[in-house]
Motif scaffolding. Structure first.
Motif, PDB file in Angstrom:
ATOM      1  N   PHE A   3       0.826  -1.203   0.000  1.00  0.00           N
ATOM      2  CA  PHE A   3       0.000   0.000   0.000  1.00  0.00           C
ATOM      3  C   PHE A   3       0.865   1.259   0.000  1.00  0.00           C
ATOM      4  O   PHE A   3       1.873   1.343   0.702  1.00  0.00           O
ATOM      5  CB  PHE A   3      -0.922   0.034   1.218  1.00  0.00           C
ATOM      6  CG  PHE A   3      -1.991  -1.017   1.209  1.00  0.00           C
ATOM      7  CD1 PHE A   3      -3.214  -0.779   0.599  1.00  0.00           C
ATOM      8  CD2 PHE A   3      -1.778  -2.245   1.815  1.00  0.00           C
ATOM      9  CE1 PHE A   3      -4.201  -1.751   0.592  1.00  0.00           C
ATOM     10  CE2 PHE A   3      -2.755  -3.218   1.815  1.00  0.00           C
ATOM     11  CZ  PHE A   3      -3.978  -2.973   1.195  1.00  0.00           C
ATOM     12  N   TRP A   4       0.417   2.227  -0.773  1.00  0.00           N
ATOM     13  CA  TRP A   4       1.013   3.571  -0.789  1.00  0.00           C
ATOM     14  C   TRP A   4       0.186   4.461   0.128  1.00  0.00           C
ATOM     15  O   TRP A   4      -1.033   4.555  -0.018  1.00  0.00           O
ATOM     16  CB  TRP A   4       1.026   4.091  -2.217  1.00  0.00           C
ATOM     17  CG  TRP A   4       1.399   5.541  -2.377  1.00  0.00           C
ATOM     18  CD1 TRP A   4       2.165   6.305  -1.552  1.00  0.00           C
ATOM     19  CD2 TRP A   4       1.019   6.400  -3.459  1.00  0.00           C
ATOM     20  NE1 TRP A   4       2.299   7.585  -2.035  1.00  0.00           N
ATOM     21  CE2 TRP A   4       1.602   7.672  -3.217  1.00  0.00           C
ATOM     22  CE3 TRP A   4       0.255   6.212  -4.617  1.00  0.00           C
ATOM     23  CZ2 TRP A   4       1.425   8.755  -4.081  1.00  0.00           C
ATOM     24  CZ3 TRP A   4       0.088   7.289  -5.474  1.00  0.00           C
ATOM     25  CH2 TRP A   4       0.670   8.543  -5.210  1.00  0.00           C
ATOM     26  N   MET A   5       0.837   5.128   1.070  1.00  0.00           N
ATOM     27  CA  MET A   5       0.158   6.042   1.985  1.00  0.00           C
ATOM     28  C   MET A   5       0.049   7.419   1.321  1.00  0.00           C
ATOM     29  O   MET A   5       0.734   8.369   1.677  1.00  0.00           O
ATOM     30  CB  MET A   5       0.907   6.117   3.315  1.00  0.00           C
ATOM     31  CG  MET A   5       0.863   4.820   4.091  1.00  0.00           C
ATOM     32  SD  MET A   5       1.766   4.868   5.661  1.00  0.00           S
ATOM     33  CE  MET A   5       3.405   4.388   5.097  1.00  0.00           C
ATOM     34  N   ARG A   6      -0.850   7.503   0.372  1.00  0.00           N
ATOM     35  CA  ARG A   6      -0.986   8.712  -0.454  1.00  0.00           C
ATOM     36  C   ARG A   6      -1.595   9.852   0.353  1.00  0.00           C
ATOM     37  O   ARG A   6      -2.672   9.731   0.907  1.00  0.00           O
ATOM     38  CB  ARG A   6      -1.867   8.409  -1.669  1.00  0.00           C
ATOM     39  CG  ARG A   6      -1.971   9.539  -2.667  1.00  0.00           C
ATOM     40  CD  ARG A   6      -2.760   9.113  -3.891  1.00  0.00           C
ATOM     41  NE  ARG A   6      -4.150   8.783  -3.537  1.00  0.00           N
ATOM     42  CZ  ARG A   6      -5.038   8.317  -4.419  1.00  0.00           C
ATOM     43  NH1 ARG A   6      -4.656   8.093  -5.675  1.00  0.00           N
ATOM     44  NH2 ARG A   6      -6.275   8.049  -4.041  1.00  0.00           N
ATOM     45  N   GLY A   7      -0.864  10.954   0.399  1.00  0.00           N
ATOM     46  CA  GLY A   7      -1.340  12.106   1.149  1.00  0.00           C
ATOM     47  C   GLY A   7      -0.926  12.128   2.601  1.00  0.00           C
ATOM     48  O   GLY A   7      -1.356  13.009   3.356  1.00  0.00           O
ATOM     49  N   GLY A  53       1.124  -9.959  -6.206  1.00  0.00           N
ATOM     50  CA  GLY A  53       2.388  -9.312  -6.531  1.00  0.00           C
ATOM     51  C   GLY A  53       2.397  -8.599  -7.867  1.00  0.00           C
ATOM     52  O   GLY A  53       3.458  -8.252  -8.374  1.00  0.00           O
ATOM     53  N   ARG A  54       1.227  -8.321  -8.419  1.00  0.00           N
ATOM     54  CA  ARG A  54       1.121  -7.660  -9.707  1.00  0.00           C
ATOM     55  C   ARG A  54       0.830  -6.175  -9.513  1.00  0.00           C
ATOM     56  O   ARG A  54       0.062  -5.802  -8.614  1.00  0.00           O
ATOM     57  CB  ARG A  54       0.012  -8.299 -10.546  1.00  0.00           C
ATOM     58  CG  ARG A  54       0.228  -9.772 -10.854  1.00  0.00           C
ATOM     59  CD  ARG A  54      -1.017 -10.391 -11.436  1.00  0.00           C
ATOM     60  NE  ARG A  54      -2.155 -10.301 -10.517  1.00  0.00           N
ATOM     61  CZ  ARG A  54      -3.277 -11.011 -10.650  1.00  0.00           C
ATOM     62  NH1 ARG A  54      -3.411 -11.848 -11.668  1.00  0.00           N
ATOM     63  NH2 ARG A  54      -4.259 -10.878  -9.776  1.00  0.00           N
ATOM     64  N   PRO A  55       1.412  -5.299 -10.359  1.00  0.00           N
ATOM     65  CA  PRO A  55       1.114  -3.871 -10.259  1.00  0.00           C
ATOM     66  C   PRO A  55      -0.374  -3.611 -10.457  1.00  0.00           C
ATOM     67  O   PRO A  55      -1.012  -4.203 -11.331  1.00  0.00           O
ATOM     68  CB  PRO A  55       1.946  -3.252 -11.386  1.00  0.00           C
ATOM     69  CG  PRO A  55       3.048  -4.230 -11.628  1.00  0.00           C
ATOM     70  CD  PRO A  55       2.441  -5.580 -11.382  1.00  0.00           C
ATOM     71  N   LEU A  56      -0.897  -2.749  -9.621  1.00  0.00           N
ATOM     72  CA  LEU A  56      -2.306  -2.381  -9.709  1.00  0.00           C
ATOM     73  C   LEU A  56      -2.383  -0.946 -10.236  1.00  0.00           C
ATOM     74  O   LEU A  56      -1.939   0.003  -9.579  1.00  0.00           O
ATOM     75  CB  LEU A  56      -2.954  -2.484  -8.328  1.00  0.00           C
ATOM     76  CG  LEU A  56      -4.477  -2.536  -8.285  1.00  0.00           C
ATOM     77  CD1 LEU A  56      -4.991  -3.781  -8.999  1.00  0.00           C
ATOM     78  CD2 LEU A  56      -4.980  -2.528  -6.846  1.00  0.00           C
ATOM     79  N   THR A 115       1.656   3.199 -11.258  1.00  0.00           N
ATOM     80  CA  THR A 115       2.335   4.207 -12.092  1.00  0.00           C
ATOM     81  C   THR A 115       2.315   5.571 -11.414  1.00  0.00           C
ATOM     82  O   THR A 115       3.301   6.319 -11.471  1.00  0.00           O
ATOM     83  CB  THR A 115       1.661   4.288 -13.469  1.00  0.00           C
ATOM     84  OG1 THR A 115       1.782   3.011 -14.123  1.00  0.00           O
ATOM     85  CG2 THR A 115       2.311   5.348 -14.337  1.00  0.00           C
ATOM     86  N   GLU A 116       1.223   5.911 -10.766  1.00  0.00           N
ATOM     87  CA  GLU A 116       1.149   7.196 -10.060  1.00  0.00           C
ATOM     88  C   GLU A 116       2.219   7.280  -8.982  1.00  0.00           C
ATOM     89  O   GLU A 116       2.858   8.335  -8.800  1.00  0.00           O
ATOM     90  CB  GLU A 116      -0.239   7.375  -9.441  1.00  0.00           C
ATOM     91  CG  GLU A 116      -1.341   7.650 -10.442  1.00  0.00           C
ATOM     92  CD  GLU A 116      -2.691   7.789  -9.769  1.00  0.00           C
ATOM     93  OE1 GLU A 116      -2.734   7.750  -8.519  1.00  0.00           O
ATOM     94  OE2 GLU A 116      -3.704   7.926 -10.477  1.00  0.00           O
TER      95      GLU A 116
END
Length: 407
Positions: free
Chosen positions: A188-192, A368-371, A376-377
């Motif tokens: 997970f990316w902790m966006r913001g 394990g696949r890019p979502l 990309t963001e």
């Protein structure tokens, strides 16, 4: 020149065919630079020198002149202001009373101590039923460059793309991963996020089905921080205030989390009803998820942090929630809202001030696949800025300098 000017009103009146005062019945005022201003009177006091009706010559022109002004209006305004202030005080007192009536929340994971953990109240990575193989740990350590050590912990760096893969590979434990709810698998990316924490994995934990509770102890390759300034750097509120980035901030944050060795507990349940009209910075949990309780109840979770893995207490003075966001592109679990709500301790459990909420978006799924588009963001957001990773501890008897290559 003075006397001539002073006679000007009389000559004007004579030309008009009448006496000076009689011919000016509809004239409200005549400028005379030599006339001394009338003495000042207290506000609200009648002053005949400012009243055009005082001499009985000028026609009535309304009741808005200074002479008609009464001090009573000030008394009325003051009374209204005091009444409003008193009503607000009553409202605040009632609200404070209601807030203080709400019981203080205890640890939501304490029930596991006696029922599931054989009275063992400390739960850390060593308590997990599945362990990482030494070969996996060695492979993960080799993927980190520029390793250095401080406070007995070893840290290193990797690019954004490499870090995503490392965190997934190094926390996927056979026999443990299969029991983790699929909504929590992946990276997970902790966006913001206002802190320099960028990536987190939750898939190395233990699920307790009957209690609907998930425990994720803090461990190496669980978090990744940035020491640089990605673009755009997250901010909150007007003028871009609220973010905290930079090398010193990132290292202090990493040292704090690794030193505290917190265990995170997630108590899943139905999405609560909430008040959606609250403006920023006020908010409350339950604004992002749906209250239908779909997706097997993985719509909403209360989150607590347990210092040093002690499940009998929780550390934060805030309400933290994990709320599933449905964007229509993916199933539940691809995007979450981590709500952080706080308030002064005087208000007890009434936490309605947004304390830095952010999104958890999945950049790598459970396979394990890019979502996309999140992967990309994130890569574009990080650019060339590397990520800091906690990769392990200094081996017993080893000198810290032998593990540090400097940076």
């Amino acid at each position: 020149q003075g006397p001539t000017c002073r006679k000007e009103p009389a000559r004007l009146a004579a030309r008009a065919g009448g006496p000076e005062r009689g011919a000016m019945r509809n004239v409200h005022a005549v400028y005379d630079p030599y006339q001394q201003p009338p003495p000042m009177h207290d506000i609200g006091t009648y002053n005949p020198m400012w009243d055009p009706k005082a001499d009985g010559e000028v026609e009535e022109y309304g009741r808005s002149g200074l002479g008609r002004f009464s001090g009573g209006i000030w008394n009325k305004c003051l009374a209204v202001a005091l009444s409003v202030a008193f009503a607000l005080e009553i409202f605040a007192a009632v609200g404070l009373y209601q807030c203080r009536k709400i019981p203080i929340r205890g640890s939501q994971a304490e029930v596991l101590v006696s029922d599931r953990l054989k009275s063992e109240s400390t739960y850390q990575a060593s308590s997990l039923p599945g362990k990482r193989e030494p070969s996996l740990f060695t492979k993960c350590a080799e993927g980190v460059r520029d390793k250095h050590a401080f406070d007995g912990m070893v840290y290193g760096y990797a690019s954004a793309a490499d870090t995503v893969n490392l965190l997934y590979m190094c926390t996927k434990v056979d026999g443990l991963f299969e029991q983790v709810p699929k909504e929590l698998r992946g990276v997970f990316w902790m966006r913001g996020n206002l802190d320099p924490q960028e990536l987190v994995v939750l898939q190395m934990g233990e699920w307790f089905e009957s209690e609907r509770t998930y425990l994720a102890p803090f461990a190496p390759f669980m978090f990744a921080w940035t020491e640089g300034f990605p673009q755009p750097t997250p901010s909150r509120g007007p003028f871009g205030l609220g973010s905290s980035y930079g090398r010193d901030v990132a290292r202090e944050n990493a040292k704090y989390l690794t030193g505290q060795r917190m265990t995170y507990s997630f108590k899943f349940g139905n999405c609560p009803q909430t008040t959606s009209w609250l403006p920023w910075p006020f908010s409350s949990n339950g604004r992002s998820c749906e209250s239908d309780g779909g997706a097997d109840g993985f719509q909403y979770a209360e989150v607590q942090e347990h210092l040093q893995g002690d499940l009998r207490s929780h550390a934060e003075d805030a309400h933290i929630s994990l709320e599933a966001i449905r964007d229509g592109s993916y199933e539940v679990g691809a995007s979450w809202r981590k709500g952080i709500f706080t308030a002064p301790s005087l208000l007890g459990e009434c936490k309605y001030v947004d304390g830095g909420s952010y999104d958890l978006v999945k950049v790598l799924d459970g396979e394990g696949r890019p979502l996309e588009p999140y992967y990309t963001e994130f890569i574009e957001y990080m650019g060339e800025v590397p990520l800091l990773i906690w990769s392990g501890v200094v081996p017993p008897g080893a000198a810290a300098s032998s593990n540090a290559s400097g940076r």
